[in-house]
Design a protein around this motif. Structure first.
Motif, PDB file in Angstrom:
ATOM      1  N   MET A   1      21.573   0.323  -9.011  1.00  0.00           N
ATOM      2  CA  MET A   1      20.305  -0.336  -8.801  1.00  0.00           C
ATOM      3  C   MET A   1      19.397   0.595  -8.008  1.00  0.00           C
ATOM      4  SD  MET A   1      19.498  -3.795  -6.688  1.00  0.00           S
ATOM      5  CE  MET A   1      19.274  -4.992  -7.965  1.00  0.00           C
ATOM      6  N   SER A   2      18.133   0.677  -8.413  1.00  0.00           N
ATOM      7  CA  SER A   2      17.158   1.501  -7.714  1.00  0.00           C
ATOM      8  C   SER A   2      16.659   0.787  -6.471  1.00  0.00           C
ATOM      9  CB  SER A   2      15.969   1.797  -8.618  1.00  0.00           C
ATOM     10  OG  SER A   2      16.382   2.539  -9.727  1.00  0.00           O
ATOM     11  N   ALA A   3      16.372   1.561  -5.451  1.00  0.00           N
ATOM     12  CA  ALA A   3      15.857   0.988  -4.208  1.00  0.00           C
ATOM     13  C   ALA A   3      14.455   1.495  -3.963  1.00  0.00           C
ATOM     14  CB  ALA A   3      16.766   1.361  -3.054  1.00  0.00           C
ATOM     15  N   ILE A   4      13.573   0.595  -3.581  1.00  0.00           N
ATOM     16  CA  ILE A   4      12.214   0.941  -3.185  1.00  0.00           C
ATOM     17  C   ILE A   4      12.163   0.804  -1.677  1.00  0.00           C
ATOM     18  CG2 ILE A   4       9.797   0.269  -3.307  1.00  0.00           C
ATOM     19  CD1 ILE A   4      10.395  -0.837  -6.089  1.00  0.00           C
ATOM     20  N   GLN A   5      11.672   1.812  -1.012  1.00  0.00           N
ATOM     21  CA  GLN A   5      11.608   1.790   0.447  1.00  0.00           C
ATOM     22  C   GLN A   5      10.211   1.393   0.889  1.00  0.00           C
ATOM     23  OE1 GLN A   5      12.658   5.494   2.281  1.00  0.00           O
ATOM     24  NE2 GLN A   5      12.093   4.792   4.298  1.00  0.00           N
ATOM     25  N   LEU A   6      10.142   0.407   1.770  1.00  0.00           N
ATOM     26  CA  LEU A   6       8.884  -0.006   2.381  1.00  0.00           C
ATOM     27  C   LEU A   6       8.928   0.435   3.829  1.00  0.00           C
ATOM     28  CD1 LEU A   6       8.743  -3.654   0.996  1.00  0.00           C
ATOM     29  CD2 LEU A   6       7.422  -1.709   0.190  1.00  0.00           C
ATOM     30  N   SER A   7       7.852   1.074   4.290  1.00  0.00           N
ATOM     31  CA  SER A   7       7.837   1.540   5.667  1.00  0.00           C
ATOM     32  C   SER A   7       6.426   1.436   6.234  1.00  0.00           C
ATOM     33  CB  SER A   7       8.335   2.982   5.750  1.00  0.00           C
ATOM     34  OG  SER A   7       7.510   3.827   4.975  1.00  0.00           O
ATOM     35  N   ALA A   8       6.338   1.586   7.535  1.00  0.00           N
ATOM     36  CA  ALA A   8       5.047   1.578   8.210  1.00  0.00           C
ATOM     37  C   ALA A   8       5.036   2.698   9.241  1.00  0.00           C
ATOM     38  CB  ALA A   8       4.807   0.232   8.883  1.00  0.00           C
ATOM     39  N   THR A   9       3.923   3.414   9.298  1.00  0.00           N
ATOM     40  CA  THR A   9       3.779   4.491  10.268  1.00  0.00           C
ATOM     41  C   THR A   9       2.530   4.251  11.106  1.00  0.00           C
ATOM     42  OG1 THR A   9       2.641   5.796   8.597  1.00  0.00           O
ATOM     43  CG2 THR A   9       4.965   6.242   8.891  1.00  0.00           C
ATOM     44  N   PRO A  10       2.572   4.649  12.365  1.00  0.00           N
ATOM     45  CA  PRO A  10       1.390   4.476  13.222  1.00  0.00           C
ATOM     46  C   PRO A  10       0.207   5.287  12.686  1.00  0.00           C
ATOM     47  CG  PRO A  10       3.325   5.025  14.537  1.00  0.00           C
ATOM     48  CD  PRO A  10       3.703   5.210  13.107  1.00  0.00           C
ATOM     49  N   LYS A  11      -0.951   4.664  12.685  1.00  0.00           N
ATOM     50  CA  LYS A  11      -2.168   5.366  12.271  1.00  0.00           C
ATOM     51  C   LYS A  11      -3.330   4.732  13.019  1.00  0.00           C
ATOM     52  CE  LYS A  11      -4.948   6.815   8.395  1.00  0.00           C
ATOM     53  NZ  LYS A  11      -5.207   6.702   6.969  1.00  0.00           N
ATOM     54  N   GLY A  12      -4.008   5.511  13.803  1.00  0.00           N
ATOM     55  CA  GLY A  12      -5.127   4.987  14.581  1.00  0.00           C
ATOM     56  C   GLY A  12      -4.654   3.904  15.535  1.00  0.00           C
ATOM     57  N   ASN A  13      -5.292   2.753  15.460  1.00  0.00           N
ATOM     58  CA  ASN A  13      -4.929   1.632  16.330  1.00  0.00           C
ATOM     59  C   ASN A  13      -3.980   0.652  15.667  1.00  0.00           C
ATOM     60  OD1 ASN A  13      -6.517   2.495  18.456  1.00  0.00           O
ATOM     61  ND2 ASN A  13      -8.335   1.477  17.659  1.00  0.00           N
ATOM     62  N   GLY A  14      -3.351   1.043  14.561  1.00  0.00           N
ATOM     63  CA  GLY A  14      -2.458   0.127  13.859  1.00  0.00           C
ATOM     64  C   GLY A  14      -1.392   0.869  13.088  1.00  0.00           C
ATOM     65  N   TYR A  15      -1.021   0.292  11.956  1.00  0.00           N
ATOM     66  CA  TYR A  15       0.042   0.853  11.116  1.00  0.00           C
ATOM     67  C   TYR A  15      -0.433   0.900   9.672  1.00  0.00           C
ATOM     68  CZ  TYR A  15       2.920  -0.118  15.150  1.00  0.00           C
ATOM     69  OH  TYR A  15       3.430  -0.135  16.418  1.00  0.00           O
ATOM     70  N   GLN A  16       0.066   1.888   8.957  1.00  0.00           N
ATOM     71  CA  GLN A  16      -0.225   2.034   7.539  1.00  0.00           C
ATOM     72  C   GLN A  16       1.068   1.811   6.772  1.00  0.00           C
ATOM     73  OE1 GLN A  16      -1.368   5.988   6.240  1.00  0.00           O
ATOM     74  NE2 GLN A  16      -2.762   5.105   4.741  1.00  0.00           N
ATOM     75  N   GLY A  17       1.022   0.949   5.767  1.00  0.00           N
ATOM     76  CA  GLY A  17       2.208   0.655   4.964  1.00  0.00           C
ATOM     77  C   GLY A  17       2.366   1.658   3.841  1.00  0.00           C
ATOM     78  N   THR A  18       3.617   1.977   3.528  1.00  0.00           N
ATOM     79  CA  THR A  18       3.925   2.923   2.454  1.00  0.00           C
ATOM     80  C   THR A  18       5.059   2.372   1.596  1.00  0.00           C
ATOM     81  OG1 THR A  18       3.297   4.788   3.846  1.00  0.00           O
ATOM     82  CG2 THR A  18       4.654   5.293   1.931  1.00  0.00           C
ATOM     83  N   ASP A  49       0.626  -5.318  -7.597  1.00  0.00           N
ATOM     84  CA  ASP A  49      -0.565  -5.102  -8.419  1.00  0.00           C
ATOM     85  C   ASP A  49      -0.343  -4.024  -9.469  1.00  0.00           C
ATOM     86  OD1 ASP A  49      -2.006  -7.032  -7.077  1.00  0.00           O
ATOM     87  OD2 ASP A  49      -2.903  -5.611  -5.674  1.00  0.00           O
ATOM     88  N   MET A  50       0.864  -3.479  -9.532  1.00  0.00           N
ATOM     89  CA  MET A  50       1.176  -2.402 -10.477  1.00  0.00           C
ATOM     90  C   MET A  50       2.325  -2.821 -11.398  1.00  0.00           C
ATOM     91  SD  MET A  50       1.047   0.708  -7.756  1.00  0.00           S
ATOM     92  CE  MET A  50       1.349   1.945  -8.994  1.00  0.00           C
ATOM     93  N   PRO A  51       2.126  -3.817 -12.256  1.00  0.00           N
ATOM     94  CA  PRO A  51       3.233  -4.308 -13.085  1.00  0.00           C
ATOM     95  C   PRO A  51       3.838  -3.243 -13.996  1.00  0.00           C
ATOM     96  CG  PRO A  51       1.151  -5.262 -13.796  1.00  0.00           C
ATOM     97  CD  PRO A  51       0.883  -4.523 -12.512  1.00  0.00           C
ATOM     98  N   ASP A  52       3.033  -2.287 -14.474  1.00  0.00           N
ATOM     99  CA  ASP A  52       3.578  -1.230 -15.334  1.00  0.00           C
ATOM    100  C   ASP A  52       4.601  -0.387 -14.585  1.00  0.00           C
ATOM    101  OD1 ASP A  52       1.976  -2.136 -17.365  1.00  0.00           O
ATOM    102  OD2 ASP A  52       0.420  -0.623 -17.049  1.00  0.00           O
ATOM    103  N   ARG A  53       4.306  -0.085 -13.334  1.00  0.00           N
ATOM    104  CA  ARG A  53       5.230   0.713 -12.518  1.00  0.00           C
ATOM    105  C   ARG A  53       6.523  -0.070 -12.274  1.00  0.00           C
ATOM    106  NH1 ARG A  53       7.373   5.355 -11.291  1.00  0.00           N
ATOM    107  NH2 ARG A  53       7.488   5.809  -9.105  1.00  0.00           N
ATOM    108  N   LEU A  54       6.396  -1.366 -12.016  1.00  0.00           N
ATOM    109  CA  LEU A  54       7.581  -2.196 -11.796  1.00  0.00           C
ATOM    110  C   LEU A  54       8.424  -2.297 -13.066  1.00  0.00           C
ATOM    111  CD1 LEU A  54       6.120  -5.063  -9.618  1.00  0.00           C
ATOM    112  CD2 LEU A  54       7.733  -3.308  -8.910  1.00  0.00           C
TER     113      LEU A  54
END
Length: 66
Positions: A1-18, A49-54
């Motif tokens: 099974m493939s795994a998709i990694q969700l993460s967040a990194t500090p950016k400015g005054n908050g976090y950016q999701g990846t 929002d990317m059903p083709d990629r999924l």
């Protein structure tokens, strides 16, 4: 099974999701969010929002029928 990694990194005054796919391709939200949970949720919504990629990911994860 493939795994998709969700993460967040500090950016400015908050976090950016990846979202990182098994093939190493990643995409990040342009926005920042005040909490890690909000940043990760935003990245997950962006993925939905990317059903083709999924669909492509689902096909690559299924066993071959040869």
């Amino acid at each position: 099974m493939s795994a998709i990694q969700l993460s967040a990194t500090p950016k400015g005054n908050g976090y950016q999701g990846t979202v990182t796919f098994p093939d190493g391709v990643s995409m990040s939200s342009a926005e920042t969010y005040p909490t890690i949970a909000e940043a990760i949720a935003a990245a997950a919504r962006k993925l939905l929002d990317m059903p083709d990629r999924l669909n492509a990911l689902g096909k690559s994860a299924s066993p071959s029928s040869s």
